[in-house]
Write a protein that holds these residues in place. Structure first.
Motif, PDB file in Angstrom:
ATOM      1  N   LYS A 296       0.830  -1.209   0.000  1.00 61.90           N
ATOM      2  CA  LYS A 296       0.000   0.000   0.000  1.00 61.90           C
ATOM      3  C   LYS A 296       0.867   1.262   0.000  1.00 61.90           C
ATOM      4  O   LYS A 296       0.485   2.283  -0.590  1.00 61.90           O
ATOM      5  CB  LYS A 296      -0.928  -0.018   1.222  1.00 61.90           C
ATOM      6  CG  LYS A 296      -2.114   0.928   1.094  1.00 61.90           C
ATOM      7  CD  LYS A 296      -2.973   0.601  -0.102  1.00 61.90           C
ATOM      8  CE  LYS A 296      -4.075   1.640  -0.300  1.00 61.90           C
ATOM      9  NZ  LYS A 296      -4.821   1.442  -1.532  1.00 61.90           N
ATOM     10  N   GLN A 297       2.033   1.208   0.646  1.00 62.76           N
ATOM     11  CA  GLN A 297       2.974   2.329   0.570  1.00 62.76           C
ATOM     12  C   GLN A 297       3.380   2.585  -0.886  1.00 62.76           C
ATOM     13  O   GLN A 297       3.454   3.734  -1.333  1.00 62.76           O
ATOM     14  CB  GLN A 297       4.232   2.027   1.391  1.00 62.76           C
ATOM     15  CG  GLN A 297       4.091   2.256   2.896  1.00 62.76           C
ATOM     16  CD  GLN A 297       5.376   1.889   3.613  1.00 62.76           C
ATOM     17  OE1 GLN A 297       5.669   0.716   3.818  1.00 62.76           O
ATOM     18  NE2 GLN A 297       6.143   2.890   3.984  1.00 62.76           N
TER      19      GLN A 297
ATOM     20  N   LYS B   3      -8.228   6.611   6.988  1.00 66.47           N
ATOM     21  CA  LYS B   3      -8.901   6.060   5.812  1.00 66.47           C
ATOM     22  C   LYS B   3      -7.908   5.682   4.728  1.00 66.47           C
ATOM     23  O   LYS B   3      -8.115   4.773   3.955  1.00 66.47           O
ATOM     24  CB  LYS B   3      -9.923   7.069   5.280  1.00 66.47           C
ATOM     25  CG  LYS B   3     -10.770   6.535   4.138  1.00 66.47           C
ATOM     26  CD  LYS B   3     -11.859   7.498   3.762  1.00 66.47           C
ATOM     27  CE  LYS B   3     -12.661   7.001   2.570  1.00 66.47           C
ATOM     28  NZ  LYS B   3     -13.310   5.723   2.799  1.00 66.47           N
ATOM     29  N   ASP B   4      -6.800   6.430   4.649  1.00 64.70           N
ATOM     30  CA  ASP B   4      -5.736   6.110   3.704  1.00 64.70           C
ATOM     31  C   ASP B   4      -4.391   6.303   4.403  1.00 64.70           C
ATOM     32  O   ASP B   4      -4.332   6.722   5.566  1.00 64.70           O
ATOM     33  CB  ASP B   4      -5.831   6.980   2.445  1.00 64.70           C
ATOM     34  CG  ASP B   4      -5.881   8.473   2.779  1.00 64.70           C
ATOM     35  OD1 ASP B   4      -5.101   8.908   3.669  1.00 64.70           O
ATOM     36  OD2 ASP B   4      -6.681   9.200   2.171  1.00 64.70           O
ATOM     37  N   LEU B   5      -3.305   6.006   3.700  1.00 61.26           N
ATOM     38  CA  LEU B   5      -1.978   6.078   4.321  1.00 61.26           C
ATOM     39  C   LEU B   5      -1.579   7.496   4.693  1.00 61.26           C
ATOM     40  O   LEU B   5      -0.885   7.717   5.686  1.00 61.26           O
ATOM     41  CB  LEU B   5      -0.922   5.475   3.383  1.00 61.26           C
ATOM     42  CG  LEU B   5      -0.717   3.965   3.433  1.00 61.26           C
ATOM     43  CD1 LEU B   5       0.520   3.583   2.630  1.00 61.26           C
ATOM     44  CD2 LEU B   5      -0.574   3.456   4.854  1.00 61.26           C
ATOM     45  N   ASN B   6      -1.992   8.471   3.894  1.00 62.47           N
ATOM     46  CA  ASN B   6      -1.582   9.851   4.134  1.00 62.47           C
ATOM     47  C   ASN B   6      -2.189  10.428   5.409  1.00 62.47           C
ATOM     48  O   ASN B   6      -1.652  11.377   5.974  1.00 62.47           O
ATOM     49  CB  ASN B   6      -1.953  10.734   2.930  1.00 62.47           C
ATOM     50  CG  ASN B   6      -1.143  10.365   1.696  1.00 62.47           C
ATOM     51  OD1 ASN B   6      -0.059   9.791   1.804  1.00 62.47           O
ATOM     52  ND2 ASN B   6      -1.672  10.673   0.518  1.00 62.47           N
ATOM     53  N   SER B   7      -3.302   9.860   5.865  1.00 61.77           N
ATOM     54  CA  SER B   7      -3.902  10.307   7.122  1.00 61.77           C
ATOM     55  C   SER B   7      -3.563   9.356   8.272  1.00 61.77           C
ATOM     56  O   SER B   7      -4.148   9.433   9.348  1.00 61.77           O
ATOM     57  CB  SER B   7      -5.422  10.413   6.963  1.00 61.77           C
ATOM     58  OG  SER B   7      -5.975   9.152   6.604  1.00 61.77           O
ATOM     59  N   SER B   8      -2.614   8.432   8.037  1.00 60.66           N
ATOM     60  CA  SER B   8      -2.199   7.457   9.057  1.00 60.66           C
ATOM     61  C   SER B   8      -0.797   7.786   9.574  1.00 60.66           C
ATOM     62  O   SER B   8      -0.106   8.640   9.029  1.00 60.66           O
ATOM     63  CB  SER B   8      -2.214   6.037   8.458  1.00 60.66           C
ATOM     64  OG  SER B   8      -3.476   5.715   7.921  1.00 60.66           O
ATOM     65  N   ARG B   9      -0.414   7.098  10.648  1.00 58.03           N
ATOM     66  CA  ARG B   9       0.963   7.215  11.178  1.00 58.03           C
ATOM     67  C   ARG B   9       1.583   5.821  11.211  1.00 58.03           C
ATOM     68  O   ARG B   9       1.865   5.254  12.263  1.00 58.03           O
ATOM     69  CB  ARG B   9       0.960   7.854  12.569  1.00 58.03           C
ATOM     70  CG  ARG B   9       0.631   9.328  12.568  1.00 58.03           C
ATOM     71  CD  ARG B   9       1.533  10.152  11.641  1.00 58.03           C
ATOM     72  NE  ARG B   9       2.944   9.975  11.883  1.00 58.03           N
ATOM     73  CZ  ARG B   9       3.666  10.778  12.677  1.00 58.03           C
ATOM     74  NH1 ARG B   9       3.094  11.809  13.276  1.00 58.03           N
ATOM     75  NH2 ARG B   9       4.959  10.567  12.842  1.00 58.03           N
ATOM     76  N   LEU B  10       1.778   5.298  10.003  1.00 59.45           N
ATOM     77  CA  LEU B  10       2.328   3.957   9.865  1.00 59.45           C
ATOM     78  C   LEU B  10       3.745   3.871  10.394  1.00 59.45           C
ATOM     79  O   LEU B  10       4.185   2.806  10.849  1.00 59.45           O
ATOM     80  CB  LEU B  10       2.285   3.550   8.392  1.00 59.45           C
ATOM     81  CG  LEU B  10       2.541   2.085   8.053  1.00 59.45           C
ATOM     82  CD1 LEU B  10       1.563   1.178   8.769  1.00 59.45           C
ATOM     83  CD2 LEU B  10       2.456   1.862   6.548  1.00 59.45           C
ATOM     84  N   ASP B  11       4.486   4.985  10.362  1.00 61.82           N
ATOM     85  CA  ASP B  11       5.857   4.986  10.868  1.00 61.82           C
ATOM     86  C   ASP B  11       5.905   4.607  12.343  1.00 61.82           C
ATOM     87  O   ASP B  11       6.799   3.879  12.792  1.00 61.82           O
ATOM     88  CB  ASP B  11       6.525   6.344  10.632  1.00 61.82           C
ATOM     89  CG  ASP B  11       5.755   7.488  11.265  1.00 61.82           C
ATOM     90  OD1 ASP B  11       4.501   7.460  11.232  1.00 61.82           O
ATOM     91  OD2 ASP B  11       6.398   8.403  11.802  1.00 61.82           O
TER      92      ASP B  11
END
Length: 583
Positions: A365-366, A532-540
């Motif tokens: 997804k990244q 909702k998507d990666l840009n609004s997440s803190r996957l780091d």
């Protein structure tokens, strides 16, 4: 009876041991196999072909599944990741059932045939869902919501593939390893190489899937890709059937759980009896009587279970009439100990499994959100996984051809380093992967939030895909060897299933972690780590969390590995098999 008769007559003859395979296996006609005409690489090559096909189909679907769910079925990120983890979890836990059925009832060869047929049914339904008008996702080119009929057909198809994988994976790999005789020096060395080259073939299937198949799915159509996968699987099944005259078969011996239960019942019943002064006084059958596997040596750990083999009455007639729930052989006791021994190893490798599951979910997804243009060509997101597969092939080849010969001279171990050391080495690389993934994701988010900077190029993901490939070469291949070698001979399909279930259980744990971490993050900071998507997440932050879990788990694994004994097998000459001890 034929096997027992020939075993008694030929056991002590070296020439006949070279001619016949006396490890309780049978040829396709139910006779004792001739070494020159059956087994070894002449049989294993047919088996490796169908593994290539299965991995081609599985990864052609698995690596692009999150893209399919978010673009074709229009699911949000969190739902799509959860569905991928559920499917992956079921797919890699089903081998526990498939392995049990293969070892206890059907046999490995028959289980592979049944499972592959089921697999083909799933691929056919998946293909039909793109060509039959009533099952198509939409009646026009673009739609907001796909048809319910397509959703139902799609999920039935992928879970049929899960069931097929459940019988296919544990049975096929253990059936391939069964083609090599542990009591024959040359074939035992071949078996050590078998697991490495098995994984090279496996990775070749993955590499083809995440380049050619994924490209066809993205640019030509999922229906066309389905046709290709179905045809390749059908052809590989025919090739597998063509190898039947060369195969060595193991007869299923009934439920492997019954002997274990007998050991516990007998040990509890005789819990008040004193231990004998010498382990040789414990009940055991002679080599001539034992024709269904190999006799194991006595070990000192879990001594309580030894009481199950204490002889209460030495009268030969009394021994013959003794209930198996009151008196069991020393080998059965040791086999039960083996199963107990692998449980801590299984538990301490789950953290690695959680790291490995990120490659087919968040890593892909990244790639979707990054600049994938390379020399005028747009790279499909799932094709990034080709770096992992390619690294795995190169790493295994280097390990097999360079590291093992060098390490053998240093350690005097036939394997170079023992299996658990190999597994632990891979865990260190998985820790490095999570640290790099966290740093790259933070850089990607910074670029995304700064409108003046271009999107991060997808090549930045290369290090994490490459290093997890090195980790897989050590840990995943090591786990295959460990769970095949260190379980009772009658449970080797289940042993492979234990290895596969590491990833399955890790997929479910990954879902639980995502839910738990997300809830805690919202409670403490008021902001979710998974939007909702990666840009609004803190996957780091999630990657840093996994790095911490992995580091702590490595410490636990070191403690567990140091205390874990290896299987100790009696050789044909009656001594301990040192090659097994050096595992």
């Amino acid at each position: 009876m034929e096997h027992k008769k020939i075993g008694v007559e030929l056991q002590d003859s070296y020439d006949d041991q070279q001619k016949w395979v006396l490890d309780s296996s049978l040829d396709s006609r139910g006779r004792v196999p001739l070494r020159a005409r059956t087994g070894a690489w002449r049989a294993a090559l047919f088996i490796i072909v169908i593994e290539f096909s299965e991995r081609l189909s599985y990864f052609g679907l698995a690596t692009n599944l999150v893209v399919y769910l978010t673009t074709i079925l229009h699911q949000d990120l969190k739902t799509a990741i959860r569905n991928v983890n559920y499917w992956s979890g079921v797919t890699t836990l089903m081998p526990l059932l498939g392995g049990f059925v293969a070892d206890a009832y059907l046999g490995r060869y028959a289980t592979v045939l049944v499972a592959t047929t089921n697999y083909l049914m799933g691929l056919l339904l998946l293909t039909m869902s793109w060509f039959i008008p009533s099952l198509k996702p939409c009646h026009k080119e673009m739609c907001v919501e796909p048809r319910e009929a397509h959703k139902i057909a799609f999920f039935i198809a992928i879970y049929l593939i899960s069931i097929g994988t459940g019988g296919h994976k544990p049975s096929l790999e253990s059936f391939g390893a069964d083609q090599f005789d542990d009591d024959h020096v040359k074939e035992r060395e071949m078996k050590m190489s078998f697991f490495n080259w098995w994984n090279v073939s496996l990775c070749a299937g993955i590499l083809t899937a995440v380049t050619s198949v994924v490209y066809i799915e993205d640019r030509v159509g999922w229906g066309v890709a389905g046709i290709i996968l179905t045809v390749v699987m059908a052809i590989s099944l025919l090739i597998f059937l063509a190898g039947k005259p060369f195969y060595r078969h193991r007869t299923p011996l009934g439920s492997p759980l019954t002997p274990m239960l007998q050991v516990f019942v007998a040990a509890i019943a005789k819990r008040n009896l004193p231990y004998p002064s010498d382990p040789s006084l414990l009940h055991e059958v002679s080599k001539a009587e034992f024709t269904s596997g190999r006799l194991l040596c006595h070990t000192e750990h879990l001594k309580f279970l030894d009481k199950a083999a204490i002889i209460e009455d030495n009268n030969p007639l009394a021994l013959e009439k003794q209930s198996p729930w009151r008196l069991v052989t020393l080998t059965k006791v040791e086999e039960t100990k083996l199963i107990i021994n692998v449980i801590p190893i299984w538990l301490s490798t789950l953290a690695f499994g959680i790291c490995a599951t990120q490659t087919s979910t968040f890593f892909i997804k990244q790639a979707v959100t990054m600049d994938r243009h390379i020399a005028g060509f747009t790279l499909p997101p799932a094709s990034m996984f080709s770096l992992t597969a390619l690294t795995l092939i190169i790493s295994i080849t280097i390990y097999e051809k360079l590291l093992i010969p060098l390490l053998r001279r240093i350690t005097r171990n036939q394997r170079g380093i023992n299996i658990l050391q190999r597994i632990g080495t891979g865990m260190l690389f998985s820790l490095i992967t999570m640290i790099i993934a966290a740093l790259v994701e933070k850089q990607r988010l910074d670029r995304t939030n700064n409108n003046n900077k271009p999107a991060l190029r997808v090549i930045w993901l290369a290090p994490q895909f490459i290093i997890i490939g090195i980790a897989d070469a050590f840990t995943l291949v090591g786990l295959q060897e460990y769970f095949y070698d260190q379980v009772p001979d009658s449970m080797r399909s289940l042993g492979i299933a234990f290895y596969l279930s590491v990833i399955g259980a890790a997929s479910f744990l990954n879902n639980l972690l995502i839910t738990a971490v997300d809830t805690l993050a919202e409670d403490f900071s008021g902001k979710s780590w998974f939007g909702k998507d990666l840009n609004s997440s803190r996957l780091d932050r999630f990657y840093w969390f996994l790095a911490g879990v992995t580091a702590a788990n490595i410490c636990v694994f070191i403690v567990v590995a140091k205390r874990c004994p290896y299987k100790s097998v009696q050789s044909s000459q009656g001594s301990t098999d040192s090659s097994v001890l050096a595992a």
